[in-house]
Design a protein around this motif. Structure first.
Motif, short mmCIF file in Angstrom:
data_model
loop_
_atom_site.label_atom_id
_atom_site.label_comp_id
_atom_site.label_asym_id
_atom_site.label_seq_id
_atom_site.Cartn_x
_atom_site.Cartn_y
_atom_site.Cartn_z
N PHE A 78 -82.21 -65.08 22.08
CA PHE A 78 -83.12 -64.67 23.16
C PHE A 78 -84.59 -64.80 22.72
O PHE A 78 -85.44 -65.24 23.50
CB PHE A 78 -82.84 -63.24 23.61
N ALA A 79 -84.88 -64.42 21.49
CA ALA A 79 -86.25 -64.52 20.99
C ALA A 79 -86.71 -65.98 20.94
O ALA A 79 -87.83 -66.31 21.36
CB ALA A 79 -86.35 -63.87 19.61
N ILE A 80 -85.86 -66.85 20.42
CA ILE A 80 -86.22 -68.28 20.32
C ILE A 80 -86.41 -68.88 21.71
O ILE A 80 -87.38 -69.62 21.96
CB ILE A 80 -85.15 -69.04 19.51
N VAL A 81 -85.50 -68.57 22.63
CA VAL A 81 -85.62 -69.09 23.99
C VAL A 81 -86.89 -68.54 24.63
O VAL A 81 -87.61 -69.28 25.34
CB VAL A 81 -84.36 -68.74 24.82
N SER A 82 -87.20 -67.27 24.41
CA SER A 82 -88.43 -66.69 24.96
C SER A 82 -89.66 -67.39 24.41
O SER A 82 -90.62 -67.68 25.15
CB SER A 82 -88.51 -65.20 24.64
N VAL A 83 -89.66 -67.65 23.11
CA VAL A 83 -90.80 -68.36 22.50
C VAL A 83 -90.93 -69.76 23.09
O VAL A 83 -92.04 -70.23 23.40
CB VAL A 83 -90.65 -68.40 20.96
N SER A 91 -94.00 -71.07 25.19
CA SER A 91 -94.77 -72.25 24.78
C SER A 91 -94.83 -73.27 25.90
O SER A 91 -95.85 -73.92 26.11
CB SER A 91 -94.19 -72.86 23.51
N LEU A 92 -93.74 -73.42 26.67
CA LEU A 92 -93.76 -74.33 27.81
C LEU A 92 -94.75 -73.84 28.86
O LEU A 92 -95.44 -74.65 29.51
CB LEU A 92 -92.38 -74.47 28.42
N ALA A 93 -94.82 -72.54 29.04
CA ALA A 93 -95.76 -71.99 30.02
C ALA A 93 -97.19 -72.11 29.52
O ALA A 93 -98.13 -72.21 30.32
CB ALA A 93 -95.40 -70.54 30.31
#
Length: 174
Positions: A127-132, A136-138
């Motif tokens: 979840f942390a990696i996906v959130s990062v 970053s995409l945003a």
């Protein structure tokens, strides 16, 4: 029951003998009376002796019966104790088996808890990696704006054109 009937018969005989000693004005001779009384006393003593013998025989039979009964009861108690002992041992064995099974289950549950905590940690990291990554995409368009110069080429051309015009205007005014 025999004793009771024997006693009743003796009592009835004694009463009839004593009253039979004299009848209406007829007297029995003293020696006949004494002979009868002696015989009656002998019969009574014989009956008493028989009763005592029967009583002793009955007591000995009762003692032997009591002893047999006690031995039977003791035997049954010992059998009962043995049965209880074996059943108690079986129950204790089953309890020990249950304890070992409970220990095995506790170990398995603790291992499962450890595995779940590891999976939980992995899921948190994912979840942390996906959130990062999503963050970053945003942030890419915002970063691109920061990376692009604030002054564009066209802005420079306009500023330069303005400056040239101002300079030309000053030169012409002079």
């Amino acid at each position: 029951m025999k004793k009771i009937f024997a006693m009743l018969i003796l009592i009835l005989l004694m009463s009839s003998v004593t009253y039979g000693a004299e009848t209406e004005d007829i007297y029995v001779r003293k020696d006949v009376f004494e002979a009868r009384m002696d015989r009656m006393e002998a019969l009574i003593e014989k009956a008493i002796m028989e009763m005592k013998a029967e009583n002793e025989k009955f007591r000995s039979e009762m003692r032997s019966e009591n002893e047999k009964f006690r031995n039977e009861i003791r035997g049954e108690i010992s059998v009962f104790k043995d049965e209880i002992g074996t059943k108690l041992q079986n129950v204790l064995d089953e309890i020990n088996n249950l304890k070992t099974e409970i220990r095995v289950l506790e170990i398995r549950v603790s291992e499962l808890d450890h595995r779940i905590s590891i999976i939980e940690t992995i899921v948190y990291w994912i979840f942390a990696i996906v959130s990062v990554m999503l963050a970053s995409l945003a942030l890419i368009p915002i970063v691109r704006e920061f990376r692009n110069p604030q002054v564009t080429l066209e802005d420079v051309k306009q500023v330069a054109k303005q400056l040239i015009e101002e300079n030309n205007a000053r030169l012409q005014a002079q």
